[in-house]
Design an enzyme around this catalytic site. Sequence first.
Site, mmCIF file in Angstrom:
data_model
loop_
_atom_site.group_PDB
_atom_site.id
_atom_site.type_symbol
_atom_site.label_atom_id
_atom_site.label_comp_id
_atom_site.label_asym_id
_atom_site.label_seq_id
_atom_site.Cartn_x
_atom_site.Cartn_y
_atom_site.Cartn_z
ATOM 1 N NE ARG A 82 10.168 -4.816 23.781
ATOM 2 C CZ ARG A 82 8.936 -5.310 23.520
ATOM 3 N NH1 ARG A 82 8.354 -6.408 24.049
ATOM 4 N NH2 ARG A 82 8.166 -4.520 22.472
ATOM 5 C CB VAL A 139 11.941 -5.503 36.189
ATOM 6 C CG1 VAL A 139 11.135 -4.736 37.518
ATOM 7 C CG2 VAL A 139 13.036 -4.364 35.675
ATOM 8 C CG ASP A 245 1.288 3.257 24.988
ATOM 9 O OD1 ASP A 245 0.395 3.533 25.588
ATOM 10 O OD2 ASP A 245 1.805 2.075 24.342
ATOM 11 C CG ASN A 250 3.162 0.374 27.913
ATOM 12 O OD1 ASN A 250 3.311 -0.822 27.528
ATOM 13 N ND2 ASN A 250 2.589 1.416 27.090
ATOM 14 C CG ASP A 263 5.833 0.112 25.089
ATOM 15 O OD1 ASP A 263 6.352 1.149 24.263
ATOM 16 O OD2 ASP A 263 4.560 -0.498 24.723
ATOM 17 C CD GLU A 265 5.700 1.104 19.630
ATOM 18 O OE1 GLU A 265 5.726 0.537 20.647
ATOM 19 O OE2 GLU A 265 5.195 1.075 18.601
HETATM 20 N N1 LIG Z 1 12.826 -5.286 31.699
HETATM 21 C C1 LIG Z 1 11.637 -6.025 31.714
HETATM 22 N N2 LIG Z 1 11.470 -6.833 32.785
HETATM 23 C C2 LIG Z 1 10.545 -7.877 32.694
HETATM 24 N N3 LIG Z 1 9.535 -7.873 31.914
HETATM 25 C C3 LIG Z 1 9.777 -7.111 30.699
HETATM 26 C C4 LIG Z 1 10.797 -6.127 30.784
HETATM 27 N N4 LIG Z 1 10.563 -5.287 29.421
HETATM 28 C C5 LIG Z 1 9.427 -5.792 28.918
HETATM 29 N N5 LIG Z 1 8.782 -6.860 29.784
HETATM 30 C C6 LIG Z 1 7.564 -7.723 29.725
HETATM 31 O O1 LIG Z 1 7.114 -7.435 28.042
HETATM 32 C C7 LIG Z 1 6.051 -6.818 27.899
HETATM 33 C C8 LIG Z 1 6.034 -5.837 26.762
HETATM 34 O O2 LIG Z 1 6.940 -4.622 26.881
HETATM 35 P P1 LIG Z 1 6.729 -3.291 26.371
HETATM 36 O O3 LIG Z 1 5.376 -2.769 26.923
HETATM 37 O O4 LIG Z 1 8.002 -2.828 26.368
HETATM 38 O O5 LIG Z 1 6.383 -3.558 24.987
HETATM 39 P P2 LIG Z 1 5.437 -3.735 23.744
HETATM 40 O O6 LIG Z 1 5.758 -3.148 22.695
HETATM 41 O O7 LIG Z 1 4.090 -3.300 24.636
HETATM 42 O O8 LIG Z 1 5.440 -5.454 23.696
HETATM 43 P P3 LIG Z 1 4.371 -6.384 23.152
HETATM 44 O O9 LIG Z 1 3.783 -6.095 21.938
HETATM 45 O O10 LIG Z 1 5.271 -7.816 23.018
HETATM 46 O O11 LIG Z 1 3.432 -6.435 24.227
HETATM 47 C C9 LIG Z 1 5.659 -6.155 29.255
HETATM 48 O O12 LIG Z 1 4.302 -5.786 29.478
HETATM 49 C C10 LIG Z 1 6.526 -7.039 30.096
HETATM 50 O O13 LIG Z 1 5.646 -8.053 30.508
HETATM 51 MG MG LIG Z 2 3.506 -2.021 25.898
#
Ligand SMILES: Nc1ncnc2c1ncn2[C@@H]1O[C@H](COP(=O)(O)OP(=O)(O)OP(=O)(O)O)[C@@H](O)[C@H]1O
Ligand SMILES: [Mg+2]
Length: 382
Positions: A82, A139, A245, A250, A263, A265
Site C-alpha cells: 500500500r 489475504v 472506517d 473494509n 483500513d 486510516e
Molecule cells: N492484505 C491484503 N490482502 C488482500 N487484499 C488487500 C489487502 N489489503 C488491501 N487489499 C485490497 O485493497 C482494497 C483496499 O484496501 P483498504 O481498504 O485498506 O484501502 P483503501 O484506502 O480503501 O484503498 P482504495 O482507495 O484503493 O480502495 C481492499 O478492499 C482489498 O481488496
Molecule cells: Mg478501504
Amino acid sequence: MPDQTAIPEDAIPENSAELARPSDSRLSTEEITPPLTEWLSAKAGSPATITGIHPPDGNGMSSETVIVDAEWDGEQHNLVVRVAPDPKSDPVFPDYDLDVQFKLMEHVGTTTKVPVPPLYWSEPSDAVIGYPFIVMGRVDGEVPPDVLPYTFGSWLTEATEEQRQQLQRETIEALAGIHASPMPEDLLEAPRDGETALAAHLRRVEDFYAWTIEGRSGSPLLERALQWARENLPDTDESLLTWGDARIGNVIYQDFHPAAILDWEMAARGPRELDVAWGIALHRFFQDLTEMAGMEGLPTFWRRSDVEKMYAEASGVTPKDMDFYVAYNTMIYSMILFRVQCRAVEYGQAEEPDDPDDKILNKATLAAMIDGTYWEGIGDQR
Ligand SMILES: Nc1ncnc2c1ncn2[C@@H]1O[C@H](COP(=O)(O)OP(=O)(O)OP(=O)(O)O)[C@@H](O)[C@H]1O
Ligand SMILES: [Mg+2]
C-alpha cells in the site's frame, strides 16, 4: 437503476482519494521494481526477487495498492504493497500516516484475536520509491463492493439470510474485540487537557471542514449539522481504540467469516458508539440509494436494532445515544462527499451547483437525522 455516475465513483471515504486525481500514474511498476527489490532484500536479510508486480486494475500506479509476488529464502511471498497518497495530488484528507496504520494493525494483531493481514514491514520515508508504503501478506477472500454498493447486487445479495447474519455477527464480534484492546497510547493523538475524546474527535472534524471550505463556499447544511453536534454532544469520557472506517467494505471475508480487518486510516480515541454507528450510517447510505433506484437492497441486513443488540451481546456493553452517533457519522460522511464533489468541480468533472448543499448526495438523510425524523421513515428497517 441509476447509472454508476449517479453515485460518486468512489462513494467511500478512503476510495475518494482516487476520484478527480490527475489520471497519469505517479510511478511505474518498472521504476519501483529495482528499489523495492533492494529494500525487500535488506528487510528479509537475504536476496529477494520480484516475480510479479501489478496494480489491481492493470492501469499504472494511480491506485495505491500494488500486488507483488516476491521470493526470498527459497520461499514465495504473496504481498500487497500500500503506497501513501501523493500529498501534492490534492488528497481528500490533509494527512495520511501509513506507518501508524501498520503499527495499529500490529497492535490489534498482538493484543486481540481480531484478524489482521500478515504484516511484513513499513517504510515511513519517501526515500525508497518516493512515497511511504507498507507491505502486507495477501489475504484471499472477498470484500463487499462499494462501487456499485453491495446492496445493488453482489455476492452479499446472492448469499442466504443465514450467511449474511453470520457475517454480520462475526464482524460485530470483531468490533467488540477491537474495543477490548488496550489503548496504543503512542499511536493516537490524545485529547487536550479538560477535553473528552469525543470532543477532540468533533474538534478534528471541525478542522477538517474548515480545511475543506478554504477558498470556496461552505455548506449551510453541514454548518447546521456541526452546530447540532456541538449542542447535542453526549456527555461521555469513554476513550477506546476505535477502528474508524468500521464497515464491511473494509473487511476481507472467507466464506462469510472475517479474515482480515483493513483500513485503519480513520482510527482514533473515542467512545465505542463511533464505530458501532459508522457501519450503520454507511449501510443506510447504500440502502437508501438502492431504494431510490427502485430496488429492494438488503432491508434485513445491518439493521440498527440488530447491530446494537449483537454488539451488546458480543461486548457486554449496550451502545447509548445511537441517534446522535449515527447522525454524527452521517455528517462526517456527508462532509467527505462534499469535499470529493468540490474537487470534481475544480477538475472540471462536475458543474458547480447553485446550492452548495447539492454537492452532498445524502443531504436529505442528513437533514432528516438532525431533525429527528429519519428513523420513523424507514419502518422496520430500524
Ligand atoms: N492484505 C491484503 N490482502 C488482500 N487484499 C488487500 C489487502 N489489503 C488491501 N487489499 C485490497 O485493497 C482494497 C483496499 O484496501 P483498504 O481498504 O485498506 O484501502 P483503501 O484506502 O480503501 O484503498 P482504495 O482507495 O484503493 O480502495 C481492499 O478492499 C482489498 O481488496
Ligand atoms: Mg478501504
